[in-house]
Scaffold this motif. Structure first.
Motif, PDB file in Angstrom:
ATOM      1  N   LEU A   1      -2.960  18.423  -5.043  1.00 20.19           N
ATOM      2  CA  LEU A   1      -3.803  17.222  -5.073  1.00 20.19           C
ATOM      3  C   LEU A   1      -4.679  17.213  -6.314  1.00 20.19           C
ATOM      4  CD1 LEU A   1      -4.995  16.859  -1.348  1.00 20.19           C
ATOM      5  CD2 LEU A   1      -3.274  15.501  -2.549  1.00 20.19           C
ATOM      6  N   GLN A   2      -5.118  18.420  -6.719  1.00 17.02           N
ATOM      7  CA  GLN A   2      -6.020  18.486  -7.880  1.00 17.02           C
ATOM      8  C   GLN A   2      -5.339  18.066  -9.171  1.00 17.02           C
ATOM      9  OE1 GLN A   2      -7.246  22.497  -7.141  1.00 17.02           O
ATOM     10  NE2 GLN A   2      -9.257  21.878  -6.321  1.00 17.02           N
ATOM     11  N   SER A   3      -3.997  18.160  -9.213  1.00 17.04           N
ATOM     12  CA  SER A   3      -3.317  17.781 -10.454  1.00 17.04           C
ATOM     13  C   SER A   3      -3.100  16.264 -10.550  1.00 17.04           C
ATOM     14  CB  SER A   3      -1.983  18.524 -10.570  1.00 17.04           C
ATOM     15  OG  SER A   3      -1.153  18.152  -9.492  1.00 17.04           O
ATOM     16  N   LEU A   4      -3.501  15.524  -9.523  1.00 13.47           N
ATOM     17  CA  LEU A   4      -3.349  14.064  -9.574  1.00 13.47           C
ATOM     18  C   LEU A   4      -4.624  13.433 -10.105  1.00 13.47           C
ATOM     19  CD1 LEU A   4      -1.666  13.573  -6.065  1.00 13.47           C
ATOM     20  CD2 LEU A   4      -0.523  13.667  -8.283  1.00 13.47           C
TER      21      LEU A   4
ATOM     22  N   ASP B   1      -6.392   8.303  -5.187  1.00 16.81           N
ATOM     23  CA  ASP B   1      -7.303   9.025  -4.309  1.00 16.81           C
ATOM     24  C   ASP B   1      -6.504  10.033  -3.500  1.00 16.81           C
ATOM     25  OD1 ASP B   1      -9.612   7.698  -5.101  1.00 16.81           O
ATOM     26  OD2 ASP B   1      -9.008   5.953  -3.915  1.00 16.81           O
ATOM     27  N   THR B   2      -7.170  11.087  -3.126  1.00 14.07           N
ATOM     28  CA  THR B   2      -6.437  12.161  -2.453  1.00 14.07           C
ATOM     29  C   THR B   2      -7.113  12.558  -1.144  1.00 14.07           C
ATOM     30  OG1 THR B   2      -7.712  13.840  -3.624  1.00 14.07           O
ATOM     31  CG2 THR B   2      -5.651  13.131  -4.659  1.00 14.07           C
ATOM     32  N   GLN B   3      -6.319  13.112  -0.262  1.00 14.20           N
ATOM     33  CA  GLN B   3      -6.865  13.585   1.006  1.00 14.20           C
ATOM     34  C   GLN B   3      -6.165  14.873   1.429  1.00 14.20           C
ATOM     35  OE1 GLN B   3      -6.929  10.536   3.936  1.00 14.20           O
ATOM     36  NE2 GLN B   3      -8.246  11.708   5.285  1.00 14.20           N
ATOM     37  N   LEU B   4      -6.961  15.909   1.645  1.00 14.12           N
ATOM     38  CA  LEU B   4      -6.404  17.197   2.082  1.00 14.12           C
ATOM     39  C   LEU B   4      -6.277  17.169   3.600  1.00 14.12           C
ATOM     40  CD1 LEU B   4      -5.658  20.106   1.068  1.00 14.12           C
ATOM     41  CD2 LEU B   4      -7.988  20.773   1.726  1.00 14.12           C
ATOM     42  N   ILE B   5      -5.116  17.611   4.106  1.00 13.36           N
ATOM     43  CA  ILE B   5      -4.967  17.712   5.565  1.00 13.36           C
ATOM     44  C   ILE B   5      -4.641  19.161   5.936  1.00 13.36           C
ATOM     45  CG2 ILE B   5      -4.314  15.318   6.041  1.00 13.36           C
ATOM     46  CD1 ILE B   5      -1.358  16.274   6.043  1.00 13.36           C
TER      47      ILE B   5
ATOM     48  N   VAL C   1      -1.659  12.421   0.112  1.00  6.34           N
ATOM     49  CA  VAL C   1      -2.077  13.304   1.195  1.00  6.34           C
ATOM     50  C   VAL C   1      -1.285  14.599   1.079  1.00  6.34           C
ATOM     51  CG1 VAL C   1      -2.168  13.535   3.710  1.00  6.34           C
ATOM     52  CG2 VAL C   1      -2.413  11.271   2.676  1.00  6.34           C
ATOM     53  N   ASN C   2      -1.953  15.734   1.205  1.00  8.74           N
ATOM     54  CA  ASN C   2      -1.221  17.001   1.099  1.00  8.74           C
ATOM     55  C   ASN C   2      -1.967  18.103   1.834  1.00  8.74           C
ATOM     56  OD1 ASN C   2       0.591  19.015   0.256  1.00  8.74           O
ATOM     57  ND2 ASN C   2       0.769  18.129  -1.793  1.00  8.74           N
ATOM     58  N   SER C   3      -1.227  19.154   2.212  1.00  9.81           N
ATOM     59  CA  SER C   3      -1.877  20.331   2.803  1.00  9.81           C
ATOM     60  C   SER C   3      -2.122  21.393   1.723  1.00  9.81           C
ATOM     61  CB  SER C   3      -1.002  20.902   3.925  1.00  9.81           C
ATOM     62  OG  SER C   3       0.238  21.345   3.388  1.00  9.81           O
TER      63      SER C   3
ATOM     64  N   ALA D   1       0.875  -1.170   0.000  1.00 14.79           N
ATOM     65  CA  ALA D   1       0.000   0.000   0.000  1.00 14.79           C
ATOM     66  C   ALA D   1       0.912   1.219   0.000  1.00 14.79           C
ATOM     67  CB  ALA D   1      -0.877  -0.014   1.251  1.00 14.79           C
ATOM     68  N   LEU D   2       0.557   2.221  -0.789  1.00 12.35           N
ATOM     69  CA  LEU D   2       1.400   3.410  -0.917  1.00 12.35           C
ATOM     70  C   LEU D   2       0.672   4.634  -0.392  1.00 12.35           C
ATOM     71  CD1 LEU D   2       2.533   3.007  -4.667  1.00 12.35           C
ATOM     72  CD2 LEU D   2       3.702   2.177  -2.618  1.00 12.35           C
ATOM     73  N   ILE D   3       1.403   5.468   0.334  1.00  8.73           N
ATOM     74  CA  ILE D   3       0.835   6.745   0.749  1.00  8.73           C
ATOM     75  C   ILE D   3       1.841   7.831   0.400  1.00  8.73           C
ATOM     76  CG2 ILE D   3      -0.214   8.056   2.643  1.00  8.73           C
ATOM     77  CD1 ILE D   3      -0.059   5.265   4.169  1.00  8.73           C
ATOM     78  N   GLY D   4       1.466   8.699  -0.500  1.00 12.63           N
ATOM     79  CA  GLY D   4       2.348   9.802  -0.880  1.00 12.63           C
ATOM     80  C   GLY D   4       2.015  11.007  -0.015  1.00 12.63           C
ATOM     81  N   VAL D   5       3.052  11.648   0.535  1.00 13.14           N
ATOM     82  CA  VAL D   5       2.806  12.844   1.342  1.00 13.14           C
ATOM     83  C   VAL D   5       3.512  14.025   0.677  1.00 13.14           C
ATOM     84  CG1 VAL D   5       2.871  13.836   3.661  1.00 13.14           C
ATOM     85  CG2 VAL D   5       2.864  11.354   3.400  1.00 13.14           C
ATOM     86  N   GLY D   6       2.782  15.121   0.469  1.00 11.06           N
ATOM     87  CA  GLY D   6       3.368  16.301  -0.173  1.00 11.06           C
ATOM     88  C   GLY D   6       3.351  16.170  -1.688  1.00 11.06           C
ATOM     89  N   GLN D   7       3.933  17.185  -2.335  1.00 12.49           N
ATOM     90  CA  GLN D   7       3.860  17.255  -3.796  1.00 12.49           C
ATOM     91  C   GLN D   7       4.620  16.120  -4.483  1.00 12.49           C
ATOM     92  OE1 GLN D   7       4.604  20.581  -7.249  1.00 12.49           O
ATOM     93  NE2 GLN D   7       5.918  20.627  -5.473  1.00 12.49           N
TER      94      GLN D   7
END
Ligand code: GDP
Length: 360
Positions: A44-47, A51-55, A37-39, A4-10
């Motif tokens: 996130l919109q360019s992905l 799936d994306t999650q705003l923090i 996941v990004n703040s 499972a992968l979780i990308g954080v930041g750009q």
């Protein structure tokens, strides 16, 4: 290896997306779930493919944290539960490892990734690894300092940290920014092959690599690197033995994600190609060469059957922190941090407690 992968930041989000895409295009099915996941909302919109999650919306309103990795860490701390809930259904009973992907020089990924790794370690039994991108030599001092602190903490929290140096996988003379697409493509292909090579394929011989060999190679913890090289296979088996040696050498010495990292606690050599072109003798010879070169007694070797007219070598090193490149990088990070601190010093205040009296 099911991951499972979780990308954080750009950078984390972009690389995660490329990895998920590569795995799907190749039909490997090693990537079980991917979340970015990004703040920063625009990133996130360019992905499109994950799936994306705003923090941190309550703190920075979707605008990101700039280069403030302490804020990145705080935001992840506050929103960790939300991110963990977002992983439901992505980390499944089939998952054999979790990878947290981030650029270590920025803010959200740099600060957020170590915090997220820590939180994941409390919840899951499978290994939690980091896939970290080191800033290139020409990136600014803030990137170096941020990456130094992030790497130090990741090395403490993650079961292992696979490092990709942004200077490693792009052409000389090309700017790092211009090279991002190239670098991300190479990360996706090479790390994607590593994930897939650990997938046991039914009905094939025992020389085929499985997930436990990847996990055992990373068991020494600390810093890991990945090298890759390939060449066209031949119809002649003698020629293929030579080719396997050549690609194994290139993978370690010039095709590595962490230049100059050649000594390690453990290593894994995977030779990918059509089963009839992969010479057993060549794989064993290259494995022994890798043992000498890495000065490690724990060098595993195996094949990865793949439809291709080429022979490829993947070299995974575990416990590779004694490399010059890491020393040089940590030195740069320390200098950058000292320089930043001295800029912040209030010189008038420094004089305040001198033993001289003011004139008036
Ligand atoms: P964040 O969004 O605040 O986590 O910051 P970034 O992800 O932009 O991190 C900045 C670091 O990541 C710098 O060292 C950049 O050079 C690097 N970086 C940013 N985008 C990419 C990318 O697409 N690919 C690669 N390889 N590195 C990137």
């Amino acid at each position: 290896m099911k991951v499972a992968l979780i990308g954080v930041g750009q950078a984390g989000g972009k690389v995660t997306e490329r990895l998920a895409q590569f795995d799907a295009d190749m039909g490997f099915d090693a990537v079980q779930g991917a979340l970015a996941v990004n703040s920063a909302k625009p990133d996130l919109q360019s992905l499109e493919f994950v799936d994306t999650q705003l923090i941190g919306a309550d703190r920075v309103n979707g605008h990101g944290v700039g280069g403030d990795n302490e804020l990145g860490a705080e935001i992840m701390q506050s929103d960790a539960q939300q991110v963990l809930s977002g992983l439901d259904g992505r980390v499944t009973s089939k998952s054999e490892a979790i990878f947290v992907v981030a650029g270590l020089g920025g803010g959200t990924g740099s600060g957020g990734a170590p915090v997220l790794v820590h939180e994941l370690q409390q919840v899951y039994d499978v290994p939690v690894y980091a896939l970290g991108i080191l800033p290139g030599r020409n990136e600014g001092a803030l990137y170096q300092a941020n990456a130094g602190r992030s790497l130090k903490t990741l090395a403490r929290e993650a079961d292992a940290t696979l490092l990709i140096d942004n200077d490693a996988w792009h052409e000389q003379g090309e700017s790092v920014e211009g090279a991002f697409e190239t670098i991300n493509g190479k990360i996706a292909q090479r790390v994607g092959l590593l994930f897939a090579s650990g997938e046991a394929v039914e009905g094939v011989g025992e020389s085929v690599v499985d997930s436990s060999e990847v996990i055992n190679t990373l068991r020494s913890g600390g810093i890991a690197s990945l090298g890759y090289a390939s060449e066209v296979a031949s119809d002649d088996s003698g020629e293929n033995i030579r080719t396997v040696m050549t690609v194994a050498r290139q993978a370690l010495l010039t095709g590595t994600s962490l230049p100059d990292a050649t000594t390690a606690d453990s290593a894994l050599l995977v030779i990918a190609g059509e089963p009839e072109t992969v010479p057993r003798k060549g794989v064993e010879k290259a494995r022994r060469w890798l043992e000498d070169e890495t000065e490690s007694m724990q060098v595993r070797g195996g094949d990865f059957p793949l439809e291709s007219d080429r022979l490829g070598a993947l070299v995974l090193l575990g416990g590779a922190e004694r490399s010059e490149r890491i020393e040089e990088f940590m030195q740069r990070a320390r200098e950058a941090k000292r320089a930043a601190e001295s800029e912040q010093t209030d010189h008038a205040e420094e004089f305040a407690d001198e033993r001289l009296e003011n004139l008036f």
